[in-house]
Structure formats: structure tokens, C-alpha cells
Scaffold this motif. Structure first.
Motif, PDB file in Angstrom:
ATOM      1  N   GLN A   1       0.845  -1.194   0.000  1.00  0.00           N
ATOM      2  CA  GLN A   1       0.000   0.000   0.000  1.00  0.00           C
ATOM      3  C   GLN A   1       0.883   1.248   0.000  1.00  0.00           C
ATOM      4  OE1 GLN A   1      -2.827   0.927   3.385  1.00  0.00           O
ATOM      5  NE2 GLN A   1      -4.273   0.260   1.823  1.00  0.00           N
ATOM      6  N   LEU A   2       0.724   2.047  -1.040  1.00  0.00           N
ATOM      7  CA  LEU A   2       1.488   3.286  -1.169  1.00  0.00           C
ATOM      8  C   LEU A   2       0.674   4.449  -0.619  1.00  0.00           C
ATOM      9  CD1 LEU A   2       2.802   1.392  -3.363  1.00  0.00           C
ATOM     10  CD2 LEU A   2       3.292   3.477  -4.659  1.00  0.00           C
ATOM     11  N   THR A   3       1.271   5.225   0.271  1.00  0.00           N
ATOM     12  CA  THR A   3       0.661   6.466   0.727  1.00  0.00           C
ATOM     13  C   THR A   3       1.297   7.596  -0.066  1.00  0.00           C
ATOM     14  OG1 THR A   3       0.329   5.595   2.962  1.00  0.00           O
ATOM     15  CG2 THR A   3       0.231   7.985   2.693  1.00  0.00           C
ATOM     16  N   VAL A   4       0.471   8.313  -0.818  1.00  0.00           N
ATOM     17  CA  VAL A   4       0.962   9.338  -1.745  1.00  0.00           C
ATOM     18  C   VAL A   4       0.418  10.702  -1.334  1.00  0.00           C
ATOM     19  CG1 VAL A   4       0.885  10.158  -4.134  1.00  0.00           C
ATOM     20  CG2 VAL A   4       1.158   7.710  -3.652  1.00  0.00           C
ATOM     21  N   LYS A   5       1.308  11.666  -1.219  1.00  0.00           N
ATOM     22  CA  LYS A   5       0.893  13.049  -0.985  1.00  0.00           C
ATOM     23  C   LYS A   5       0.484  13.664  -2.316  1.00  0.00           C
ATOM     24  CE  LYS A   5       2.527  17.614   0.428  1.00  0.00           C
ATOM     25  NZ  LYS A   5       3.686  18.414   0.886  1.00  0.00           N
TER      26      LYS A   5
ATOM     27  N   VAL B   1      -3.515   9.957  -0.827  1.00  0.00           N
ATOM     28  CA  VAL B   1      -4.284   8.869  -1.408  1.00  0.00           C
ATOM     29  C   VAL B   1      -3.536   7.574  -1.146  1.00  0.00           C
ATOM     30  CG1 VAL B   1      -3.184   9.150  -3.662  1.00  0.00           C
ATOM     31  CG2 VAL B   1      -5.396   8.038  -3.522  1.00  0.00           C
ATOM     32  N   LEU B   2      -4.281   6.490  -0.957  1.00  0.00           N
ATOM     33  CA  LEU B   2      -3.709   5.171  -0.739  1.00  0.00           C
ATOM     34  C   LEU B   2      -3.905   4.346  -2.001  1.00  0.00           C
ATOM     35  CD1 LEU B   2      -5.031   4.417   2.867  1.00  0.00           C
ATOM     36  CD2 LEU B   2      -2.913   5.556   2.188  1.00  0.00           C
ATOM     37  N   LEU B   3      -2.829   3.766  -2.516  1.00  0.00           N
ATOM     38  CA  LEU B   3      -2.866   2.984  -3.745  1.00  0.00           C
ATOM     39  C   LEU B   3      -2.306   1.598  -3.484  1.00  0.00           C
ATOM     40  CD1 LEU B   3      -1.409   5.687  -6.181  1.00  0.00           C
ATOM     41  CD2 LEU B   3      -3.819   5.214  -5.709  1.00  0.00           C
ATOM     42  N   ASN B   4      -2.944   0.587  -4.055  1.00  0.00           N
ATOM     43  CA  ASN B   4      -2.498  -0.794  -3.894  1.00  0.00           C
ATOM     44  C   ASN B   4      -1.663  -1.247  -5.085  1.00  0.00           C
ATOM     45  OD1 ASN B   4      -3.772  -0.982  -1.463  1.00  0.00           O
ATOM     46  ND2 ASN B   4      -5.479  -2.238  -2.173  1.00  0.00           N
ATOM     47  N   VAL B   5      -0.604  -2.000  -4.782  1.00  0.00           N
ATOM     48  CA  VAL B   5       0.254  -2.613  -5.789  1.00  0.00           C
ATOM     49  C   VAL B   5       0.435  -4.072  -5.393  1.00  0.00           C
ATOM     50  CG1 VAL B   5       2.501  -2.564  -6.923  1.00  0.00           C
ATOM     51  CG2 VAL B   5       1.482  -0.437  -6.130  1.00  0.00           C
ATOM     52  N   ALA B   6       0.449  -4.967  -6.371  1.00  0.00           N
ATOM     53  CA  ALA B   6       0.646  -6.382  -6.074  1.00  0.00           C
ATOM     54  C   ALA B   6       1.922  -6.574  -5.259  1.00  0.00           C
ATOM     55  CB  ALA B   6       0.711  -7.187  -7.363  1.00  0.00           C
ATOM     56  N   LEU B   7       1.844  -7.394  -4.223  1.00  0.00           N
ATOM     57  CA  LEU B   7       2.965  -7.576  -3.314  1.00  0.00           C
ATOM     58  C   LEU B   7       4.196  -8.120  -4.031  1.00  0.00           C
ATOM     59  CD1 LEU B   7       3.685  -7.253  -0.303  1.00  0.00           C
ATOM     60  CD2 LEU B   7       2.994  -9.637   0.031  1.00  0.00           C
TER      61      LEU B   7
END
Length: 258
Positions: A160-164, A200-206
Motif C-alpha cells: 500500500q502506497l501512501t501518496v501526498k 491517497v492510498l494505492l495498492n500494488v501487487a505484493l
């Protein structure tokens, strides 16, 4: 008895109240006949049923409240012959009227034509300029931003990426948020506010092994199973060059911005 359910959309939601008997849910990608990779996620209060994938000779367990896996784990499968059947079986033979609700959300992604098998590394490679342009025009969210943190969520098989957010470029109306006024949504990973400091929170395959990068990126994501899944993330300077070139060629399906 078994009730047949026919679904032809690439995304959808199913809710079964007071489960009794079973549902046979047949999934297809419209009338295309294309094979696909399907993923399902059950509701947080899912109850009263078990989910199986219909195999060639037997039913393959896909979800059960007793399987020990996190409820919010995304469970994926591949189609055969352009279709896949989920067998949703009531887990109880209760005769009372205790309310139980079995809910699931599904997402189908077409596989390459020509019989090519699903390749998990495809989720991890950088996008081509054509793919970037397509993703910009079709994504649910496109924003410029800076990576604040990356958290590996092993129980969800995702990072999970937390992006400003530095500049919101596009957003689908499904999120009910105007680009000029980011709103708080605690139920899902939408853009949220913290003293006007949007993130924003973005999902990426582990398995992609997402790493922290410095500088400003353009994040393009689509809504998948209630979350925002990252499609492309070019560096801002690379995206500016792509916008300049494709707008000059006039080949984009929408107006590209940076």
C-alpha cells in the motif's frame, strides 16, 4: 436447490440475503468470449455461505469463514473457455429467520489474445507511452504526487502506497469528490484530507516489490474491488514528454494533462 446467476460485466457486486441452497454464478466478459483473470473479495460481514470455484472435475474451495485466511484477502482465479463459475453454497441449514448476508465484489481482467497465459510480472513492468495515455483516459484517479511511505500488507497480498497529492488531474464521479475539494472518506482508500494536506492510498501487487522513489510522479489508478489499484506511475518529467509528443501526434483518446 441451485439458482443460476449470469453476470456479463467486468466488475460487479452480488448480495445474497438469508442464504439457502446454492447459487451458481457464471462469469463472462460480455460477449467477447475472451479468457480472463477474475478476483473476488467478500464483504467484511460476509456470513452464511461458502464460495467454491467450479473446476473440471470438482469444486475448488475459494472462501470459507473457517479457512483461516483474512476476510479481506483478494482471491483470484483464471477462466476456462471464456467463462468461470462460482458455486456459492449456503453454509447452514437453519430453519429460523436469523439474518445473514453473503456479499462479494468481483473484477474480471481480460487476458492477452492468442491463448497467452496470465503472467504476474505484467503487473510490475513500466508502462509504455501508449499504455500511459490509455491509462490516463480510462483511470478512475490520475494525480501528481510524492510517495510518503510503502507498507507491505502480507495478509492482503498487496503493498500500500501512501501518496501526498500535489495536483489532482482526473477523478471519476464514482468517488463523489470534486477535484477542487478533496473530501474525507474513512470507508475506503479514496483521497482524504488532513489539514488540507491531501493524500491517497494505492495498492500494488505484493510480488512487484514496490520501492520508495524520490521526486514527483503521475499516479494512474483504477478502482478494483473497492480499492484503488495502481496502473502506471511515470515520473513527472517523463509524463510531460509523453503528453507533449502524443498531443502533437493527436493520437490520444482524451485531452492529456500534466
Amino acid at each position: 436447490g441451485v439458482t443460476p446467476v449470469y453476470l456479463r460485466c467486468s466488475q460487479g457486486h452480488l448480495e445474497w440475503v438469508y442464504p439457502r441452497g446454492a447459487l451458481r454464478v457464471l462469469l463472462r466478459l460480455g460477449a467477447s468470449g475472451r479468457d480472463f483473470r477474475g478476483c473476488v473479495k467478500v464483504g467484511s460481514n460476509f456470513g452464511g455461505a461458502r464460495i467454491f470455484l467450479e473446476g473440471s472435475r470438482s469444486l475448488v474451495p475459494l472462501f470459507s469463514a473457517e479457512d483461516g485466511a483474512p476476510v479481506q484477502l483478494v482471491r483470484c482465479f483464471l477462466s476456462r473457455g471464456g467463462q468461470a463459475a462460482l458455486y456459492v453454497e449456503a453454509a447452514t441449514s437453519k430453519t429460523d429467520f436469523t439474518k445473514e448476508v453473503a456479499t462479494l465484489t468481483y473484477d474480471l481482467t481480460a487476458l492477452p489474445r492468442g491463448g497467452a497465459a496470465y503472467d504476474p510480472t505484467e503487473e510490475c513492468r513500466p508502462c509504455t507511452k501508449e499504455e500511459m495515455a490509455h491509462a490516463f483516459c480510462t483511470s478512475d484517479l490520475v494525480t501528481r504526487g510524492i510517495i510518503r511511505s510503502i507498507e507491505n500488507r502480507d495478509e492482503l497480498d498487496a503493498a500500500q502506497l501512501t501518496v501526498k497529492v500535489t495536483k489532482l488531474l482526473r477523478q471519476s464521479t464514482e468517488d463523489n469528490m470534486a477535484p477542487t475539494s478533496l473530501s474525507l472518506d474513512g470507508e475506503s482508500n479514496n483521497v482524504v484530507t488532513d489539514n488540507s494536506d491531501g493524500q491517497v492510498l494505492l495498492n500494488v501487487a505484493l510480488h512487484c516489490g514496490a520501492r520508495h522513489g524520490t521526486g514527483e510522479f503521475v499516479f494512474m489508478a483504477r478502482r478494483k474491488l473497492g480499492d484503488l489499484a495502481l496502473s502506471c506511475a511515470p515520473r513527472l518529467e517523463d509524463w510531460v514528454n509523453v503528453v507533449r509528443k502524443i498531443n502533437k501526434e493527436g493520437t490520444a483518446h482524451c485531452v492529456l494533462k500534466s
